[in-house]
Each structure stands twice: as C-alpha cells, then as structure tokens.
Design a protein around this motif. Structure first.
Motif, mmCIF file in Angstrom:
data_model
loop_
_atom_site.group_PDB
_atom_site.id
_atom_site.type_symbol
_atom_site.label_atom_id
_atom_site.label_comp_id
_atom_site.label_asym_id
_atom_site.label_seq_id
_atom_site.Cartn_x
_atom_site.Cartn_y
_atom_site.Cartn_z
ATOM 1 N N PRO A 19 1.713 39.191 7.116
ATOM 2 C CA PRO A 19 2.136 38.492 8.347
ATOM 3 C C PRO A 19 0.952 37.915 9.124
ATOM 4 C CG PRO A 19 3.234 40.607 8.163
ATOM 5 C CD PRO A 19 2.213 40.556 7.055
ATOM 6 N N PHE A 20 -0.168 38.637 9.106
ATOM 7 C CA PHE A 20 -1.338 38.133 9.839
ATOM 8 C C PHE A 20 -1.916 36.905 9.150
ATOM 9 C CE2 PHE A 20 -1.053 42.529 11.140
ATOM 10 C CZ PHE A 20 -1.172 42.399 12.511
ATOM 11 N N VAL A 21 -1.941 37.005 7.808
ATOM 12 C CA VAL A 21 -2.467 35.859 7.062
ATOM 13 C C VAL A 21 -1.589 34.648 7.329
ATOM 14 C CG1 VAL A 21 -2.922 34.934 4.762
ATOM 15 C CG2 VAL A 21 -3.448 37.333 5.277
ATOM 16 N N VAL A 22 -0.276 34.874 7.251
ATOM 17 C CA VAL A 22 0.652 33.766 7.432
ATOM 18 C C VAL A 22 0.518 33.207 8.836
ATOM 19 C CG1 VAL A 22 3.084 33.139 7.631
ATOM 20 C CG2 VAL A 22 2.291 34.503 5.689
ATOM 21 N N SER A 23 0.448 34.122 9.845
ATOM 22 C CA SER A 23 0.437 33.557 11.187
ATOM 23 C C SER A 23 -0.922 32.952 11.526
ATOM 24 C CB SER A 23 0.881 34.564 12.242
ATOM 25 O OG SER A 23 0.100 35.704 12.161
ATOM 26 N N SER A 24 -1.992 33.464 10.890
ATOM 27 C CA SER A 24 -3.254 32.798 11.195
ATOM 28 C C SER A 24 -3.322 31.460 10.459
ATOM 29 C CB SER A 24 -4.466 33.677 10.863
ATOM 30 O OG SER A 24 -4.554 33.891 9.490
ATOM 31 N N TYR A 25 -2.588 31.418 9.324
ATOM 32 C CA TYR A 25 -2.458 30.110 8.679
ATOM 33 C C TYR A 25 -1.706 29.174 9.623
ATOM 34 C CZ TYR A 25 -1.067 26.389 5.586
ATOM 35 O OH TYR A 25 -0.865 25.158 5.050
ATOM 36 N N GLY A 26 -0.674 29.734 10.266
ATOM 37 C CA GLY A 26 0.076 28.952 11.252
ATOM 38 C C GLY A 26 -0.854 28.462 12.341
ATOM 39 N N ASN A 27 -1.743 29.332 12.801
ATOM 40 C CA ASN A 27 -2.705 28.929 13.823
ATOM 41 C C ASN A 27 -3.635 27.857 13.289
ATOM 42 O OD1 ASN A 27 -1.701 30.713 15.627
ATOM 43 N ND2 ASN A 27 -3.541 31.960 15.780
ATOM 44 N N PHE A 28 -4.038 28.058 12.063
ATOM 45 C CA PHE A 28 -4.964 27.102 11.467
ATOM 46 C C PHE A 28 -4.368 25.699 11.499
ATOM 47 C CE2 PHE A 28 -8.392 25.651 9.113
ATOM 48 C CZ PHE A 28 -7.960 24.868 8.062
ATOM 49 N N LEU A 64 -11.425 22.733 16.904
ATOM 50 C CA LEU A 64 -10.794 23.292 18.096
ATOM 51 C C LEU A 64 -9.301 23.479 17.860
ATOM 52 C CD1 LEU A 64 -12.287 21.153 21.038
ATOM 53 C CD2 LEU A 64 -12.870 23.506 20.430
ATOM 54 N N ASP A 65 -8.746 24.517 18.471
ATOM 55 C CA ASP A 65 -7.293 24.583 18.546
ATOM 56 C C ASP A 65 -6.908 24.005 19.911
ATOM 57 O OD1 ASP A 65 -7.963 26.544 20.359
ATOM 58 O OD2 ASP A 65 -7.143 28.198 19.183
ATOM 59 N N PHE A 66 -5.636 24.019 20.226
ATOM 60 C CA PHE A 66 -5.216 23.342 21.458
ATOM 61 C C PHE A 66 -5.655 24.092 22.712
ATOM 62 C CE2 PHE A 66 -2.790 21.119 18.298
ATOM 63 C CZ PHE A 66 -2.948 19.810 18.731
ATOM 64 N N ASP A 67 -5.800 25.408 22.604
ATOM 65 C CA ASP A 67 -6.376 26.147 23.733
ATOM 66 C C ASP A 67 -7.808 25.688 23.982
ATOM 67 O OD1 ASP A 67 -4.708 28.504 24.860
ATOM 68 O OD2 ASP A 67 -4.337 28.595 22.709
ATOM 69 N N GLY A 68 -8.561 25.558 22.891
ATOM 70 C CA GLY A 68 -9.959 25.151 23.000
ATOM 71 C C GLY A 68 -10.083 23.742 23.552
ATOM 72 N N ALA A 124 -5.549 33.575 29.797
ATOM 73 C CA ALA A 124 -4.449 34.545 29.742
ATOM 74 C C ALA A 124 -3.193 33.926 29.113
ATOM 75 C CB ALA A 124 -4.143 35.062 31.147
ATOM 76 N N LYS A 125 -3.321 32.683 28.672
ATOM 77 C CA LYS A 125 -2.211 31.946 28.067
ATOM 78 C C LYS A 125 -1.021 31.802 29.011
ATOM 79 C CE LYS A 125 -3.608 33.179 23.398
ATOM 80 N NZ LYS A 125 -4.433 31.975 23.281
ATOM 81 N N LYS A 126 -1.333 31.747 30.308
ATOM 82 C CA LYS A 126 -0.272 31.483 31.293
ATOM 83 C C LYS A 126 -0.192 29.970 31.465
ATOM 84 C CE LYS A 126 0.137 35.896 32.659
ATOM 85 N NZ LYS A 126 1.253 36.702 32.154
HETATM 86 C C1 LIG Z 1 -2.745 32.794 16.812
HETATM 87 O O1 LIG Z 1 -3.303 32.193 17.947
HETATM 88 C C2 LIG Z 1 -2.859 32.790 19.133
HETATM 89 C C3 LIG Z 1 -3.460 31.989 20.254
HETATM 90 O O2 LIG Z 1 -4.793 31.619 19.986
HETATM 91 C C4 LIG Z 1 -3.269 34.256 19.171
HETATM 92 O O3 LIG Z 1 -2.786 34.871 20.340
HETATM 93 C C5 LIG Z 1 -2.693 34.971 17.981
HETATM 94 O O4 LIG Z 1 -3.154 36.303 17.950
HETATM 95 C C6 LIG Z 1 -3.129 34.256 16.721
HETATM 96 N N1 LIG Z 1 -2.509 34.918 15.597
HETATM 97 C C7 LIG Z 1 -3.234 35.334 14.566
HETATM 98 C C8 LIG Z 1 -2.497 36.101 13.537
HETATM 99 O O5 LIG Z 1 -4.421 35.088 14.460
#
Ligand SMILES: *[C@@H]1O[C@H](CO)[C@@H](O)[C@H](O)[C@H]1NC(C)=O
Ligand SMILES: *[C@@H]1O[C@H](CO)[C@@H](O)[C@H](O)[C@H]1NC(C)=O
Ligand SMILES: *[C@@H]1O[C@H](CO)[C@@H](O)[C@H](O)[C@H]1NC(C)=O
Ligand SMILES: *[C@@H]1O[C@H](CO)[C@@H](O)[C@H](O)[C@H]1NC(C)=O
Ligand SMILES: *[C@@H]1O[C@H](CO)[C@@H](O)[C@H](O)[C@H]1NC(C)=O
Ligand SMILES: *[C@@H]1O[C@H](CO)[C@@H](O)[C@H](O)[C@H]1NC(C)=O
Length: 187
Positions: A19-28, A64-68, A124-126
């Motif tokens: 799940p972490f790999v998948v969601s960090s892929y999602g982040n990527f 950069l991601d969108f936060d950055g 804080a992602k608010k």
């Molecule tokens: C994905 O990005 C969000 C925001 O940067 C972060 O809160 C979350 O932990 C990240 N997820 C993973 C699995 O890296």
C-alpha cells in the motif's frame, strides 16, 4: 512457524508494504509535469504570460509536488508584496494623497504578517485555511487598488505590482482547489 514466516517473509513484506509503494507511486504521479503547467497556465482567470514565465523559471519544477509548488508560489508572492511595500513607501514623496499611501502600507504590512500563518497552514495541509488567507490577501490588495486607481497622479508602477500579486493568487487558488483540496468543487 519460524520457517513458515521465513518462507513467507517476502510475501508478508509485499502485502504490508505494497500500500505504501502504491500510494507513494500515487504521490509520484502528482508531480508538476509540463502537462499540468499547461492546464494551470491556460485556465480562465489565470494570467497566462505571468504563469508561464514564472513556472518555466523554476529550475526543478518537475521535482516538486503540488505542496512544494504552492510553497514556492506563496514565498514568491510574499517577496512581491514586500517589494511593492517598499515601493509604496518610496512613492510617498511623489504622492499628494498620503491617506491612500498610508492605507496601502497598512494593508501590505498586514498581508506580510500573514505569510508565516499561510505557510504553517500549508505545512499542516489545511488547504481550506490557506485558501481563506489568500482570499483575505486579495481583499487587502483590492482595497488598496481601488484607492490607487483614483489617486492623482496615478502611480502606475504601484498598480502594476498590485495586479501581479493578485494574479499570483489566482494561480495559487487554482492549484489549491484543483490539486490539493480533497473536494475539487471548482475545477
Ligand atoms: C503522499 O503525499 C502526502 C502529501 O505529501 C503524504 O501525506 C502521504 O504520506 C504520502 N504518502 C506516501 C505513501 O508517501
Ligand atoms: C490580473 O489582476 C488584475 C487585477 O486584479 C485583473 O484585473 C486581471 O484580470 C488579472 N489578469 C488576469 C489575466 O486574470
Ligand atoms: C499579466 O502579467 C504580466 C506580467 O507578467 C503583466 O505585465 C500584465 O499586466 C498582467 N496582465 C493583467 C491583465 O494584469
Ligand atoms: C516578484 O518577485 C520576483 C522574485 O523576487 C521578482 O523577480 C519579480 O520581478 C517580482 N515582480 C514584481 C512585479 O514585483
Ligand atoms: C517621482 O517622480 C519622478 C518624476 O516623475 C520620477 O522620476 C521618480 O521615479 C518618482 N519616484 C518614485 C519613487 O516613484
Ligand atoms: C484552520 O482554520 C480553523 C477554523 O478557522 C482553525 O480552527 C484552525 O486553527 C486553522 N488551522 C491552521 C493550521 O491555521
């Protein structure tokens, strides 16, 4: 049991970590690509020449991601507010309407004071709070601009800087609404 775990360690690790790999892929995939830049900079209400000029000048925007990116834009905008504030103070000597100058100085100082709060809310992602701050910043800029445009003589450089600041807000708000907020109502 131990043997069982050993044999299945790979499987266990895969299941636990996937799940972490998948969601960090999602982040990527939420990095700022050229395609995203086109979407942002051609959006109605976005000053596209300013947007392209600025985003293309960011050296490692694809890292950069969108936060950055949002953090970068907020800091950039804050420097523009600070520069504009200095310019307003310098212009006092040329202005006959010191009431307008004083009002704008006050509004720009209040805006700068909020920068730390905005960056904290972003960290804080608010995102909703960040939007509220940016809308407040625009209200300050609008109040100042309404006076600047009727001031005689018109100090065009102050008006132009004020416009650029609110044009930056449009970019920031679009990114907040369409890439960061959970509910993408306005996209
Ligand atoms: C994905 O990005 C969000 C925001 O940067 C972060 O809160 C979350 O932990 C990240 N997820 C993973 C699995 O890296
Ligand atoms: C830039 O800001 C000014 C002042 O708020 C506004 O009139 C103008 O429409 C904005 N530019 C674009 C392209 O939206
Ligand atoms: C758009 O931004 C540029 C600066 O890149 C500025 O010169 C121009 O006046 C802005 N357009 C509007 C409509 O405010
Ligand atoms: C905005 O700030 C940037 C970075 O400090 C600067 O290069 C740019 O000239 C500023 N633009 C205006 C209109 O103040
Ligand atoms: C004041 O006005 C003079 C003459 O128009 C101009 O050269 C100068 O740049 C102005 N100074 C400021 C700070 O706007
Ligand atoms: C966000 O806004 C809520 C409601 O106004 C407030 O209670 C909260 O402290 C704010 N959080 C941040 C990080 O600014």
């Amino acid at each position: 049991m131990v043997a069982y775990i050993k044999e299945n360690l790979f499987l266990v690790l895969t299941i636990v970590l996937l799940p972490f790999v998948v969601s960090s892929y999602g982040n990527f995939s939420m990095m700022v690509t050229k395609n995203e830049i086109d979407i942002i900079c051609t959006k109605k209400d976005v000053n596209s020449s300013l947007c392209y000029e600025l985003l293309k000048s960011i050296p490692k925007i694809s890292a950069l991601d969108f936060d950055g990116l949002t953090k970068f834009l907020i800091k950039y905008q804050s420097r523009n507010v600070s520069d504009a504030l200095n310019q307003i103070k310098l212009s006092a000597g040329n202005a006959t309407d010191l009431r307008t100058i004083d009002l704008c100085v006050q509004l720009y100082e209040n805006t700068l004071y909020d920068t730390d709060h905005i960056l904290k809310a972003l960290a804080a992602k608010k995102y909703y709070n960040v939007s509220i701050y940016i809308i407040g910043l625009d209200a300050n800029m609008d109040t100042c601009r309404d006076e600047l445009v009727i001031m005689k003589p018109r100090l065009e450089v102050l008006i132009a800087r004020n416009n650029v600041i609110t044009n930056l807000s449009s970019i920031i708000l679009f990114i907040l609404d369409c890439y960061l907020a959970k509910e993408k109502e306005y996209c």
